[in-house]
Design a protein around this motif. Structure first.
Motif, mmCIF file in Angstrom:
data_model
loop_
_atom_site.group_PDB
_atom_site.id
_atom_site.type_symbol
_atom_site.label_atom_id
_atom_site.label_comp_id
_atom_site.label_asym_id
_atom_site.label_seq_id
_atom_site.Cartn_x
_atom_site.Cartn_y
_atom_site.Cartn_z
ATOM 1 N N THR A 101 -8.588 4.859 -6.227
ATOM 2 C CA THR A 101 -8.169 4.173 -7.437
ATOM 3 C C THR A 101 -8.520 2.706 -7.267
ATOM 4 O OG1 THR A 101 -5.958 3.622 -6.623
ATOM 5 C CG2 THR A 101 -6.233 5.777 -7.703
ATOM 6 N N ARG A 102 -8.613 1.992 -8.365
ATOM 7 C CA ARG A 102 -9.047 0.599 -8.270
ATOM 8 C C ARG A 102 -8.119 -0.225 -7.384
ATOM 9 N NH1 ARG A 102 -8.538 -1.916 -14.246
ATOM 10 N NH2 ARG A 102 -9.886 -0.145 -14.723
ATOM 11 N N SER A 114 0.818 -1.212 0.000
ATOM 12 C CA SER A 114 0.000 0.000 0.000
ATOM 13 C C SER A 114 0.851 1.261 0.000
ATOM 14 C CB SER A 114 -0.945 0.000 1.206
ATOM 15 O OG SER A 114 -0.217 -0.017 2.427
ATOM 16 N N MET A 115 2.071 1.187 0.546
ATOM 17 C CA MET A 115 2.966 2.345 0.500
ATOM 18 C C MET A 115 3.240 2.752 -0.945
ATOM 19 S SD MET A 115 4.199 3.391 3.604
ATOM 20 C CE MET A 115 5.915 3.855 3.416
ATOM 21 N N SER A 116 3.466 1.756 -1.800
ATOM 22 C CA SER A 116 3.731 2.039 -3.213
ATOM 23 C C SER A 116 2.472 2.483 -3.940
ATOM 24 C CB SER A 116 4.316 0.802 -3.896
ATOM 25 O OG SER A 116 5.642 0.570 -3.491
ATOM 26 N N VAL A 117 1.345 1.855 -3.610
ATOM 27 C CA VAL A 117 0.118 2.109 -4.364
ATOM 28 C C VAL A 117 -0.455 3.483 -4.044
ATOM 29 C CG1 VAL A 117 -2.261 1.347 -4.697
ATOM 30 C CG2 VAL A 117 -0.425 -0.333 -4.641
ATOM 31 N N GLY A 166 -7.490 10.965 1.255
ATOM 32 C CA GLY A 166 -8.071 11.757 0.180
ATOM 33 C C GLY A 166 -8.153 11.014 -1.140
ATOM 34 N N ARG A 167 -7.895 11.721 -2.233
ATOM 35 C CA ARG A 167 -8.132 11.181 -3.569
ATOM 36 C C ARG A 167 -7.276 9.960 -3.888
ATOM 37 N NH1 ARG A 167 -8.130 15.640 -8.167
ATOM 38 N NH2 ARG A 167 -8.771 13.760 -9.303
ATOM 39 N N PRO A 223 -11.340 -3.258 -17.805
ATOM 40 C CA PRO A 223 -12.442 -3.383 -16.824
ATOM 41 C C PRO A 223 -12.568 -4.759 -16.187
ATOM 42 C CG PRO A 223 -13.292 -3.236 -19.074
ATOM 43 C CD PRO A 223 -11.837 -2.914 -19.155
ATOM 44 N N TRP A 224 -11.969 -5.791 -16.790
ATOM 45 C CA TRP A 224 -12.128 -7.119 -16.204
ATOM 46 C C TRP A 224 -11.593 -7.183 -14.777
ATOM 47 C CZ3 TRP A 224 -8.392 -10.165 -14.090
ATOM 48 C CH2 TRP A 224 -7.054 -9.850 -14.394
ATOM 49 N N LEU A 225 -10.547 -6.403 -14.486
ATOM 50 C CA LEU A 225 -9.876 -6.539 -13.205
ATOM 51 C C LEU A 225 -10.751 -6.079 -12.036
ATOM 52 C CD1 LEU A 225 -6.126 -6.052 -12.641
ATOM 53 C CD2 LEU A 225 -7.725 -5.153 -10.967
ATOM 54 N N PRO A 226 -11.309 -4.867 -12.046
ATOM 55 C CA PRO A 226 -12.197 -4.504 -10.934
ATOM 56 C C PRO A 226 -13.458 -5.352 -10.888
ATOM 57 C CG PRO A 226 -12.219 -2.799 -12.631
ATOM 58 C CD PRO A 226 -11.107 -3.728 -12.972
#
Length: 432
Positions: A282-283, A204-207, A277-278, A349-352
């Motif tokens: 993200t997916r 999560s640090m990278s994402v 925040g924003r 879109p397949w991934l989410p």
């Protein structure tokens, strides 16, 4: 993930791409095993499976073991064999020992499935041997690098992997002596949740801070908005461990129930780190965020099951396994399997949609334990399992070219796409 470029990342181009990095064969095995194990289990539940098939301990224990120690351990191996060399600067695994670990994992799966055709005592020994050897060899491969790291910031992976090895040994000892094998599986689930917390905080640090695609054309500059705060994570790890100890000692009841609710609250507290925040919207960030939610909900459901008997404890455990473990493995494979194959993240879109399907399937499987849905529980379980297995089959379909094919960027091994921005793991203080 997203670490600095290291000279030792290059391997001989004569090696088949599948053996060029630790995650490649094991992410293939993880996704194929997820679908295969579930399909076999659903056939057994529906009465369409082999009538006389009786692996050691029975089909229920086989199902539980293979999803935690088959599917789960393959995913852990793929992640750790790739991430630990990056975190510590150690040399990556070479092709030959990687092939050996892969064959050993396959032998472990075959030994358990075919164990019924051997005398009971011999079957347990021959089933336990490759399973325990695989985990032990994985630990032996990773522990020295984790210990030699000057900061020893990632040593928790070794302790957790060692705990999983002991839990698996206890499981097979229970099979051999007629003990409660499921109790050891439940302990392994708690250890797996700790492993997810450890891995998720680093990924999560990278994402969230944008490091994972920092070199992609048009990507926003990375930030330091998100920090995985160690005190919150340590508290959650302690609370989950306390819940596991209470469950092992008491088998449920009020003390274990309160411990489970404490674990739920501690994981919810970890989620406060994510509210930056924003960057959260993200997916990939939301997928990781949902994993932590499912851990918190799973322990909350366990606590209420033990305190108020509102539903069976299995509802909470399926939120942890089918939910948190299933979605976190899918998410990390979708991230690491792309970046370390030299590709930017998949925006199709397949991934989410597949991620949502996994979460919905887990919630449906947990809901099947509600008394109000008892009449349709069988159908709900079969439908949830089919959707879960299909999501992993879709992943394998889309990820196979990246996992088993050559890199298109001219780089080798586990190297990421060319990036001029250092990752948070390359600095002196990563918050991990």
């Amino acid at each position: 993930m997203s670490g600095p470029r290291q000279p030792h990342l290059a391997v001989a181009h004569s090696t088949h791409p599948l053996w060029s990095c630790g995650f490649r064969p094991f992410f293939v095995l993880t996704s194929a095993g997820a679908s295969g194990f579930l399909v076999v289990w659903l056939l057994v539940l529906s009465g369409a499976g082999p009538a006389n098939w009786a692996p050691p301990g029975g089909v229920l224990l086989w199902h539980a073991h293979e999803l935690v120690f088959g599917f789960g351990m393959a995913a852990a191996a793929g992640f750790l064999l790739t991430a630990i060399p990056e975190f510590t600067g150690a040399a990556p695994i070479a092709a030959r020992p990687l092939m050996g670990l892969t064959v050993l994992w396959l032998a472990a799966r075959a030994a358990y499935a075919l164990g019924q055709w051997l005398p009971p005592g011999v079957a347990v020994v021959l089933t336990a041997a490759p399973n325990l050897l695989f985990t032990a060899m994985l630990l032996a491969r990773l522990a020295p690098a984790l210990w030699r790291d000057p900061r020893r910031a990632h040593l928790g992976f070794a302790w957790t992997l060692g705990g999983l090895l002991l839990a698996q040994a206890g499981f097979f000892a229970a099979l051999a002596t007629g003990g409660d094998g499921l109790a050891w599986i439940h302990g392994a689930i708690d250890l797996t949740m700790i492993l997810i917390l450890l891995a998720g905080s680093r990924v999560s640090m990278s994402v969230l801070n944008g490091y994972i695609e920092a070199g992609r054309p048009g990507a926003p500059p990375p930030s330091d908005d998100y920090l995985a705060r160690p005190p919150r994570r340590y508290l959650a790890v302690f609370a989950i461990g306390a819940c596991g100890v209470a469950q092992a000692g008491l088998g449920g009841g009020p003390v274990a129930g309160w411990a489970a609710l404490a674990a739920s609250a501690a994981v919810f507290n970890v989620l406060n780190d994510w509210h930056v925040g924003r960057s959260l919207f993200t997916r990939w960030a939301l997928m990781l965020y949902a994993c932590f939610w499912l851990i918190a909900l799973g322990y909350g459901a366990l606590g209420l099951a033990w305190l108020l008997d509102l539903w069976p404890a299995s509802a909470g455990r399926h939120l942890l396994t089918a939910g948190a473990m299933g979605l976190s493995v899918f998410t990390i494979m979708s991230l690491a399997g792309r970046i370390h194959s030299g590709l930017w993240l998949d925006r199709r879109p397949w991934l989410p949609l597949a991620a949502c399907a996994l979460a919905i399937a887990a919630l449906a499987r947990a809901a099947a334990g509600l008394p109000a849905l008892a009449a349709g529980a069988g159908v709900l379980i079969l439908a949830a399992g089919a959707v879960w297995a299909a999501a992993y089959a879709v992943y394998l379909w889309h990820a196979w070219p990246a996992l088993a094919g050559p890199r298109a960027d001219g780089r080798a091994g586990c190297a990421e796409p060319e990036s001029k921005t250092p990752s948070p793991f390359s600095g002196p203080d990563s918050g991990c």
